[in-house]
Design an enzyme around this catalytic site. Structure first.
Site, PDB file in Angstrom:
ATOM      1  N   GLU A  83      10.461  -6.885  -1.689  1.00  0.00           N
ATOM      2  CA  GLU A  83      11.444  -7.566  -2.931  1.00  0.00           C
ATOM      3  C   GLU A  83      12.833  -6.866  -3.130  1.00  0.00           C
ATOM      4  O   GLU A  83      13.554  -7.411  -3.882  1.00  0.00           O
ATOM      5  CB  GLU A  83      10.292  -7.245  -4.189  1.00  0.00           C
ATOM      6  N   GLU A 109       2.884   0.357  -3.374  1.00  0.00           N
ATOM      7  CA  GLU A 109       4.183  -0.031  -2.872  1.00  0.00           C
ATOM      8  C   GLU A 109       4.932   1.570  -2.647  1.00  0.00           C
ATOM      9  O   GLU A 109       4.819   1.641  -1.259  1.00  0.00           O
ATOM     10  CB  GLU A 109       4.983  -0.611  -4.080  1.00  0.00           C
ATOM     11  N   HIS A 157       2.480  -0.133  -7.805  1.00  0.00           N
ATOM     12  CA  HIS A 157       3.996  -0.321  -7.581  1.00  0.00           C
ATOM     13  C   HIS A 157       4.733   0.340  -8.580  1.00  0.00           C
ATOM     14  O   HIS A 157       4.315   1.016  -9.606  1.00  0.00           O
ATOM     15  CB  HIS A 157       4.277  -1.860  -7.843  1.00  0.00           C
ATOM     16  N   GLU A 158       5.712   0.898  -8.023  1.00  0.00           N
ATOM     17  CA  GLU A 158       6.831   2.032  -8.713  1.00  0.00           C
ATOM     18  C   GLU A 158       5.940   3.229  -8.920  1.00  0.00           C
ATOM     19  O   GLU A 158       6.468   3.984  -9.756  1.00  0.00           O
ATOM     20  CB  GLU A 158       7.171   1.387 -10.100  1.00  0.00           C
ATOM     21  N   HIS A 160      -2.769  -7.851 -13.159  1.00  0.00           N
ATOM     22  CA  HIS A 160      -1.453  -7.128 -12.860  1.00  0.00           C
ATOM     23  C   HIS A 160      -1.160  -6.659 -14.582  1.00  0.00           C
ATOM     24  O   HIS A 160      -1.380  -7.162 -15.472  1.00  0.00           O
ATOM     25  CB  HIS A 160      -0.365  -8.079 -13.053  1.00  0.00           C
ATOM     26  N   HIS A 161      -1.292  -5.089 -14.190  1.00  0.00           N
ATOM     27  CA  HIS A 161      -1.049  -4.371 -15.553  1.00  0.00           C
ATOM     28  C   HIS A 161       0.300  -3.634 -15.191  1.00  0.00           C
ATOM     29  O   HIS A 161       0.715  -2.813 -14.719  1.00  0.00           O
ATOM     30  CB  HIS A 161      -2.282  -3.055 -15.411  1.00  0.00           C
ATOM     31  N   GLU A 162       1.343  -4.488 -16.040  1.00  0.00           N
ATOM     32  CA  GLU A 162       2.522  -3.837 -16.105  1.00  0.00           C
ATOM     33  C   GLU A 162       2.731  -3.090 -16.947  1.00  0.00           C
ATOM     34  O   GLU A 162       2.555  -3.480 -18.404  1.00  0.00           O
ATOM     35  CB  GLU A 162       3.766  -4.912 -16.074  1.00  0.00           C
TER      36      GLU A 162
END
Length: 332
Positions: free
Chosen positions: A137, A131, A112-113, A42-44
């Site tokens: 979610e 996403e 995502h986002e 996961h690369h947030e």
């Protein structure tokens, strides 16, 4: 950096290569390999896109060293550089550039986002999912997605490419965890199973807690069985905002899966199984709403039955309000 970044417009939060002291990357890698499990990282980015781009090559090199072949990128919060927006041209270029760079490392991207993809996965098939719309979610902290939401997506968001919707929620109401919470998923449990078929994604997630699946092992069996890659797709019936019924054939196999979902209205329909191979018999395992199921009043009521069918058979589907049906067709 996870301690204080959320809600704070900070630039240098994550470096994507330094684990917490209690996370032994080498040991996790060895254990995963011993179990035949592939890891996803996961690369947030915390919206700090300039920071991510500076560190991208080091992050991808780190992933390859430790046997991570896929990454979920995230862009929660306001974008840095300040003045840029998630759907602006600069960010669209960024999303596409990350996918292109990842292809050079043979790394798959699930964003995502991000902005809605527009067929980029046809040029870069390593862009396996995004996403890019209100996913499951969203139900956890807001008014949520209405029951019609998933019946609209096939006519809108899905036209641009696969979606990581994170289906498979079995504990529908958040009041299970906190009695003061009113949020919930606006579907029945059976509809959550059907989403694995109606929503196309080469990467699907079992998005609930393991202990919730342990309470419903018979329903979880469908998640264990359902495929993610297909040879053929048949849209059996559909009406935007009302209902969708889709059948898909497993890639390289004779197994078929069917998903049927509806909006806030209950629905009865009859499906002809002429998409099955003529002359073959199939065992159909049907996961359906219980007689008294309802997305709000009784979302977890479901039944499972098994029948024998052929390409000449017809199946009656009874979908509860906000409900669905999921079927696995296994050749005998």
């Amino acid at each position: 950096g996870w301690e204080d970044w959320f809600g704070n417009w900070k630039e240098n939060v994550f470096d994507f290569v330094t684990p917490y002291p209690d996370f032994n990357v080498e040991e996790v890698q060895k254990y995963a390999q011993s179990k035949g499990v592939k890891m996803i990282m996961h690369h947030e980015t915390s919206g700090s896109v300039a920071n991510y781009e500076r560190r991208l090559d080091r992050a991808f090199s780190f992933m390859k060293k430790h046997d991570y072949d896929a990454v979920k990128t995230g862009y929660v919060g306001k974008i840095i550089p300040r003045g840029e927006w998630h759907d602006g041209q600069t960010m669209v270029n960024h999303f596409n550039w990350v996918v292109e760079r990842a292809a050079e490392y043979k790394i798959m991207i699930n964003s995502h986002e991000s902005s809605r993809p527009t067929g980029v996965h046809r040029t870069y098939p390593n862009y396996i999912a995004a996403e890019a719309a209100r996913g499951n979610e969203f139900n956890a902290w807001s008014v949520g997605n209405p029951p019609a939401h998933e019946t609209i997506l096939p006519f809108t968001r899905f036209l641009g490419g696969p979606m990581d919707y994170t289906p498979g929620i079995f504990e529908i109401k958040m009041s299970h965890y906190d009695a003061t919470k009113k949020e919930q998923v606006h579907t029945t449990l059976a509809k959550q199973l059907a989403l694995y078929v109606t929503i196309y994604s080469p990467l699907q997630m079992a998005a609930d807690l393991p202990e919730n699946y342990e309470r419903y092992p018979d329903a979880f069996q469908f998640i264990k069985d359902v495929e993610v890659d297909w040879d053929d797709t048949r849209i059996l019936e559909a009406e935007p905002g009302d209902f969708v019924t889709i059948a898909r054939k497993t890639k390289g196999k004779e197994t078929w899966f069917l998903g049927s979902i509806t909006d806030e209205n209950p629905r009865s329909t009859e499906i002809t199984l002429d998409f099955l191979t003529p002359g073959k018999k199939y065992k159909a395992t049907i996961y359906q709403d219980g007689k008294d199921a309802h997305w709000e009043k009784n979302p977890k009521a479901y039944t499972i039955k098994t029948i024998e069918v052929t390409a000449k058979s017809k199946i009656k589907l009874n979908l509860a309000a906000g409900g669905g049906t999921a079927i696995r067709f296994l050749p005998l």
